[in-house]
Write an enzyme that holds these catalytic residues in place. Structure first.
Site, PDB file in Angstrom:
ATOM      1  CE  LYS A   1     -12.072   8.061 -18.653  1.00 41.78           C
ATOM      2  NZ  LYS A   1     -11.904   7.945 -17.203  1.00 41.78           N
TER       3      LYS A   1
ATOM      4  NE  ARG B   1      -2.038   1.584   3.596  1.00 44.85           N
ATOM      5  CZ  ARG B   1      -1.906   0.787   4.648  1.00 44.85           C
ATOM      6  NH1 ARG B   1      -2.479  -0.407   4.676  1.00 44.85           N
ATOM      7  NH2 ARG B   1      -1.172   1.163   5.686  1.00 44.85           N
TER       8      ARG B   1
ATOM      9  CE1 TYR C   1     -17.021  11.759 -16.084  1.00 45.98           C
ATOM     10  CE2 TYR C   1     -15.658  11.750 -14.110  1.00 45.98           C
ATOM     11  CZ  TYR C   1     -16.538  11.105 -14.954  1.00 45.98           C
ATOM     12  OH  TYR C   1     -16.937   9.831 -14.673  1.00 45.98           O
TER      13      TYR C   1
END
Length: 387
Positions: A199, A50, A102
């Site tokens: 993306k 992590r 967005y």
């Protein structure tokens, strides 16, 4: 920071042939969650994934170099990246955000503000007076999205970040639509850059992820520590796949934007189309600015149908190559209806203020043959024009 190599070389080769265990050319994937301590009270370079992971760190190093930043933090999603970049805000602090951002970003900021975690004002950042008025209110952070999603408005990054700095605010630029292949906001004054790596950076619609890149190493370290504390860091497998996508970023984007320009010109001349939003068109209000601060006009565009919602329904039903789906930046071409898909969470008044009409459609242009995409849109537009 970049080591002097061209950006496309960094994308293709950063981390290649550096495996000291077996000489693997491709950086190996490290899936282990935990790491052996060499001795008592002597941790090695990694102890728990992590906090740090070799595969994730290789991707972070590559993206930081591509953006010209000092440190990158990889997160589990693009929204986690936005949230991490804004994590320094406290109750009462003001955030200046784009009015046409967005839909997921708009939802996040609105909900955080509704819980009193900070204040937010949504501003048309292409309007100099509106931006100046917002900055006069002493914001802590200015969030910039350029080109904006989905209306492709272009904000002057150099000017906006300079004004933010003069007002004592941190500037955060969402560079998802262009990627570092076409725009480097840090070189234009940004303090932080955020990405949905889902993306263009990954480019294959098979990994969810995000990134925050800091111009300042100390700020990057602070963000990395907080990302570990709240557990939003990305997985090693996602990092491995995203790095594989980054290898082909430049060749993908170059072809995609070439096709996008052809589609924009085709749509701009079609009688069923009321308006095309693409900075590559000389008629676009932000064309000159985009040409000055970008290395290309990108593979995203939107257009408005003269027939409104019913025309939209007929068009998408008639398509065979474009897929009706959310997201963007993959090798496949997608079409989305922002009002009912990506921006459905915005209330109708907010959508109207942003200019998101029921007739608006957004295209993410992929790697298919231009002739097939033009023919598909032509087929859809013929269907849209039928009464």
């Amino acid at each position: 920071m970049s080591d002097g190599r061209a950006a496309r070389t960094i994308a293709a080769t950063n981390g290649v042939a550096q495996d000291t265990a077996f000489g693997a050319v491709i950086a190996p994937i490290h899936l282990s969650t935990t790491y052996k301590f060499p001795a008592f009270e002597k941790p090695g370079p990694y102890d728990y994934s992590r906090l740090g992971n070799p595969t994730r760190d290789q991707l972070a190093d590559t993206i930081a170099k591509l953006e010209g930043g000092a440190r990158a933090v990889m997160t589990a999603s693009g929204m986690a990246a936005i949230d991490l970049a804004l994590s320094g805000l406290c109750p009462g602090d003001l955030l200046v955000a784009p009015h046409d951002c967005y839909g997921g970003t708009h939802r996040l900021l609105s909900l955080r503000a509704a819980r009193g975690q900070y204040r937010v004002t949504f501003v048309d950042q292409t309007d100099d007076d509106a931006l100046a008025a917002a900055l006069a209110r002493n914001p802590k952070i200015v969030l910039i999205e350029t080109p904006s999603n989905p209306l492709m408005r272009v904000v002057d990054i150099r000017r906006a970040t300079a004004l933010a700095r003069a007002a004592g605010a941190l500037s955060v630029v969402d560079n998802t639509f262009l990627s570092p292949a076409l725009q480097q906001p840090i070189s234009l004054g940004a303090d932080l850059v955020v990405h949905s790596t889902t993306k263009f950076l990954n480019g294959h619609s098979d990994v969810i992820g995000g990134a925050v890149i800091a111009a300042d190493a100390a700020l990057g370290e602070d963000l990395a520590a907080w990302a570990n504390t709240i557990g939003v860091t990305g997985s090693p497998l996602d990092a491995y796949l995203t790095l594989r996508g980054v290898r082909t970023l430049f060749v993908r984007v170059e072809h995609q934007q070439e096709t996008a320009a052809a589609l924009a010109a085709f749509l701009d001349a079609h009688p069923a189309v009321r308006r095309v939003h693409y900075p590559g068109l000389t008629s676009h209000p932000g064309h000159g600015l985009a040409k000055a601060q970008q290395r290309g006009f990108g593979a995203m565009l939107s257009f408005e149908l003269a027939g409104g919602l019913e025309a939209v329904r007929r068009l998408v039903t008639g398509l065979q190559v474009f897929t009706l789906a959310e997201s963007l930046g993959g090798v496949e071409s997608l079409i989305a209806h922002p009002a009912t898909m990506t921006h459905a969470a915005m209330d109708p008044d907010a959508r109207a203020t942003a200019g998101i009409t029921d007739g608006l459609l957004r295209l993410s242009v992929g790697l298919e043959a231009e002739v097939d995409l033009v023919a598909d849109l032509s087929r859809g537009l013929d269907a849209a024009a039928r009464s």
